[in-house]
Design an enzyme around this catalytic site. Structure first.
Site, short mmCIF file in Angstrom:
data_model
loop_
_atom_site.label_atom_id
_atom_site.label_comp_id
_atom_site.label_asym_id
_atom_site.label_seq_id
_atom_site.Cartn_x
_atom_site.Cartn_y
_atom_site.Cartn_z
CD GLU A 290 4.16 4.93 -21.33
OE1 GLU A 290 3.14 4.41 -20.90
OE2 GLU A 290 4.63 5.25 -19.79
CB VAL A 291 6.22 -0.17 -26.71
CG1 VAL A 291 6.75 -1.51 -26.41
CG2 VAL A 291 5.02 -0.72 -27.24
#
Ligand code: NAI
Length: 712
Positions: free
Chosen positions: A470-471
């Site tokens: 998850e950026v």
């Protein structure tokens, strides 16, 4: 069918030493797939072989770099509207391969790269299979992973080729088989270096044609398996065991493996013709299941993420990450380093003392050792990868880093301190990522000189196994930094979603809502097992309380604080959870969780002292209510994340929950779940729950809109 010009054709034919070389090369596509549109081309191939009596043999080879045939063209599946249509497609494929198998000349499959699904079924219909010894050569029948069964004879030809047990193992799991193993089990007949694949294949075709080489005998596993497989009683045992194992793994949620078993069994008891008929019928039936539609959807969703640079177009070019700095050589830091070195990235680990660095390097070695033991890497690669990791207790070497990932303790002051220490040592264009699981990135970036280079890269544990990254971007994060983090995450083999900043981002936030509800149920007297069992039944791999033991109760406690501060009472931790956290319990890692753990870390029964700690009496709470409350808490929170703009799309929300949190894949993710149940019904249920448990369960606005049929 309209005639195709050669440029549009997938099958290219050339003659070499009286052997017809058929190069499979789907124009304009990165990989080869099979679709009904190819039937015509195969027809002309068969015709040519019949007419040209000079042709002595055929070699099927791929024109793509690293795939033989990746399978059937999945884009076609959603177009199939009825079981009958899907069955007909399967019948057509089966007939095609029957003709290939019966050709007057021997056909040799020359396999390099992915040989999957319909690709492997094609290879199985050939008279001889040569594959390369390259690591990219993998063979599998992964249909069950899309909720389907093999539909081009795989359920019949594979067992006869490799034996019943080995075939069931492949068909029921979709497992990848590497070249060496494929040779050992008789799935292929020969393994060669890629440089001589074509030449050897031609040679074998000529030898088969001349009778110098006999088609290899079919295998049936080792002597022990022969005993079992070569009589109907033994086979009955194998089938029963396989069914039990499927049920144990799937809890009955996935019909495809059971259907595949039926097709294989039909072939044994009633002959190949009947087996093929059953296979086609079941392919048709499975293609229409909701499970298959959800799994196919997830396949498309993750494929579209592979092509998504992470920002709206036009996306800037990502920087190449060759050198990585990692702050904190603990559990996550070492995990990230262990996958980075395998992509050739040189990694510098920084921690507070040398013994922690030593532990981090040991952890990297352990991950690589496992790969070595499984022969997924060679000894040389193992040594090379290990030599890419180094350690330091100061910031020496960080000036060369293209990306620095921080994975120190979850403490904002500490995160500020390390950021301020490392930033002066970093290049101005290098990206800084925090692996925090909860703290808003903007709070961390507040201490930065260059907040535009700061973002979140939230990996999941264990890093080398979990597929999601998850950026997290803040309004200040530059587009270059975002695309660089996304591109590097993909290089590390992750499926990457980009979310906008906020407390708990997306995954931690929806997970907390879900786990909190489990805590509330504990407060109300539900037993630990009842809660866990109910959600495993729903399809999660483990229940929420077991998951909390895994994640760490102390970690959960900290997350609870951050989220309560951000969202107020609706996210406030349950009373029982607070008590367990306050008692200093940490979960599995400290052998002080809700469950007991043996010295190997294996989960035992519930620890009764937890009940003494949380007080109250246990009572039965309806299983459906447990599921409804925990799942709707998560689903509603996901909807909030969408309407607040934390999520860029429902696709990302579904992938994040399935790949990061184990949301049941056959349900497609929280948003697909809303669609299946119906948004208006979800709203009704949430409103009922809100009436009982306000401030929790107030439906997200977007759900009302969807309930009214407004998707705009
Ligand atoms: P850990 O306790 O295993 O490792 C933290 C490491 O940071 C320790 O080795 C510690 O010595 C080091 N450290 C402390 N101060 C430092 C400093 N000034 N300079 C350099 N190193 C320093 O913790 P873990 O589990 O690896 O967590 C790290 C981060 O990753 C946290 O922010 C956590 O929230 C996040 N995270 C953890 C996950 C998990 O499952 N454990 C999952 C996803 C994110």
């Amino acid at each position: 069918m309209t005639a195709r010009t050669p440029a549009e054709q997938t099958l290219r034919m050339t003659i070499e030493r009286d052997v017809l070389i058929v190069t499979i090369d789907r124009p304009g596509e990165p990989v080869n797939t099979l679709s009904p549109a190819l039937v015509g081309e195969f027809e002309s191939l068969f015709l040519r072989i019949d007419e040209d009596t000079l042709i002595k043999g055929v070699v099927l080879i791929s024109g793509k770099q690293d795939t033989f045939i990746a399978g059937a063209d999945i884009e076609q599946f959603p177009l199939l509207r009825t079981a009958g249509e899907a069955e007909a497609v399967s019948r057509m494929g089966q007939a095609l391969l029957d003709r290939l198998e019966a050709l007057r000349v021997p056909v040799v499959a020359a396999i390099h790269g992915a040989c999957l699904g319909a690709g492997l079924e094609t290879a199985l219909a050939c008279r001889y299979r040569v594959c390369t010894d390259h690591p990219r050569t993998t063979l599998a029948l992964p249909e069950v992973q899309l909720g389907l069964v093999p539909g081009m004879g795989g359920t019949q030809r594979l067992p006869r080729r490799v034996g019943l047990q080995a075939a069931l193992d492949m068909i029921l799991t979709g497992r990848n088989i590497r070249a060496k193993r494929a040779l050992q089990m008789g799935l292929v007949d020969e393994m060669v270096h890629p440089s001589i694949l074509r030449e050897i294949a031609v040679e074998r075709a000529l030898s088969l044609a001349a009778g110098r080489l006999k088609p290899p005998a079919r295998r049936g596993g080792g002597p022990a398996s022969l005993l079992l497989e070569h009589n109907s009683v033994g086979r009955g045992i194998v089938f029963r065991k396989a069914r039990e194992s499927v049920m144990e793994k799937t809890h009955g949620h996935y019909p495809a493996p059971l259907a595949a078993l039926v097709a294989v069994q039909a072939g044994y008891s009633r002959g190949t013709e009947a087996g093929l008929e059953e296979e086609a019928r079941l392919f048709g039936a499975m293609a229409m299941t909701d499970v298959s539609r959800q799994l196919v959807y997830l396949f498309f969703a993750s494929n579209s993420l592979k092509k998504d640079p992470g920002v709206d177009p036009p996306a800037p070019e990502p920087y190449d990450v060759r050198r990585l700095g990692v702050l904190g050589a603990g559990f996550m830091g070492a995990g990230i380093a262990s996958i980075a070195v395998q992509q050739g990235t040189s990694v510098r680990l920084k921690d507070t003392d040398l013994s922690r660095i030593g532990k981090g390097l040991d952890a990297i070695r352990a991950v690589l050792k496992e790969r070595l033991a499984r022969r997924q890497v060679t000894r040389q690669q193992f040594d090379d990868y290990l030599s890419l990791a180094g350690g330091t207790t100061d910031y020496s070497g960080f000036e060369a880093a293209d990306l620095v990932i921080e994975a120190v303790f979850e403490d904002l002051d500490l995160k500020h301190r390390v950021l301020q220490e490392v930033e002066p040592a970093m290049r101005a264009d290098a990206v800084y990522a925090s692996n925090t699981s909860t703290i808003p990135i903007a709070s961390i970036a507040a201490a930065a000189q260059r907040p535009e280079r700061v973002l979140g890269m939230h990996f999941f544990s264990p890093v080398h196994r979990m597929p999601l990254l998850e950026v997290i971007v803040t309004p200040e994060t530059s587009r270059e930094a975002a695309v660089t983090a996304v591109a590097y995450g993909k290089k590390l083999g992750k499926t990457v979603i980009v979310v906008h900043d906020g407390p708990g981002f997306y995954t931690t936030r929806i997970l907390s809502a879900y786990m909190n509800e489990a805590g509330r149920l504990l407060d109300e007297g539900a037993s630990i097992e009842a809660i866990d069992d109910a959600l495993v039944d729903f399809g999660f791999p483990v229940g929420p309380i077991t998951l909390l033991d895994e994640v760490g109760i102390d970690v959960g406690g900290k997350v609870g604080l951050v989220l309560t501060e951000a969202f107020g009472a609706r996210m406030a931790p349950a009373e029982s959870m607070r008590k367990v956290v306050a008692a200093g319990r940490t979960g599995r890692k400290g052998n002080s969780g809700f469950y007991r753990y043996d010295p190997d870390g294996k989960k035992g029964s519930v620890d009764p002292s937890v009940y003494a700690l949380i007080g109250g009496t246990r009572r039965e709470i309806d299983r459906d209510e447990i599921v409804q409350r925990c799942v709707l808490a998560m689903v509603n929170e996901a909807a909030y994340c969408l309407e607040e703009g934390v999520l860029r799309s429902t696709r990302d929300g579904d992938i994040g929950a399935v790949f990061g949190l184990g949301f049941p894949p056959f349900r497609g993710g929280p948003f697909r779940y809303i669609d299946s149940v119906g948004a208006s019904r979800i709203v009704e249920e949430l409103e009922d729950l809100h009436a009982r448990f306000a401030p929790r369960f107030r439906p997200a606005e977007v759900l009302f809109r969807w309930g009214r049929g407004d998707r705009g």
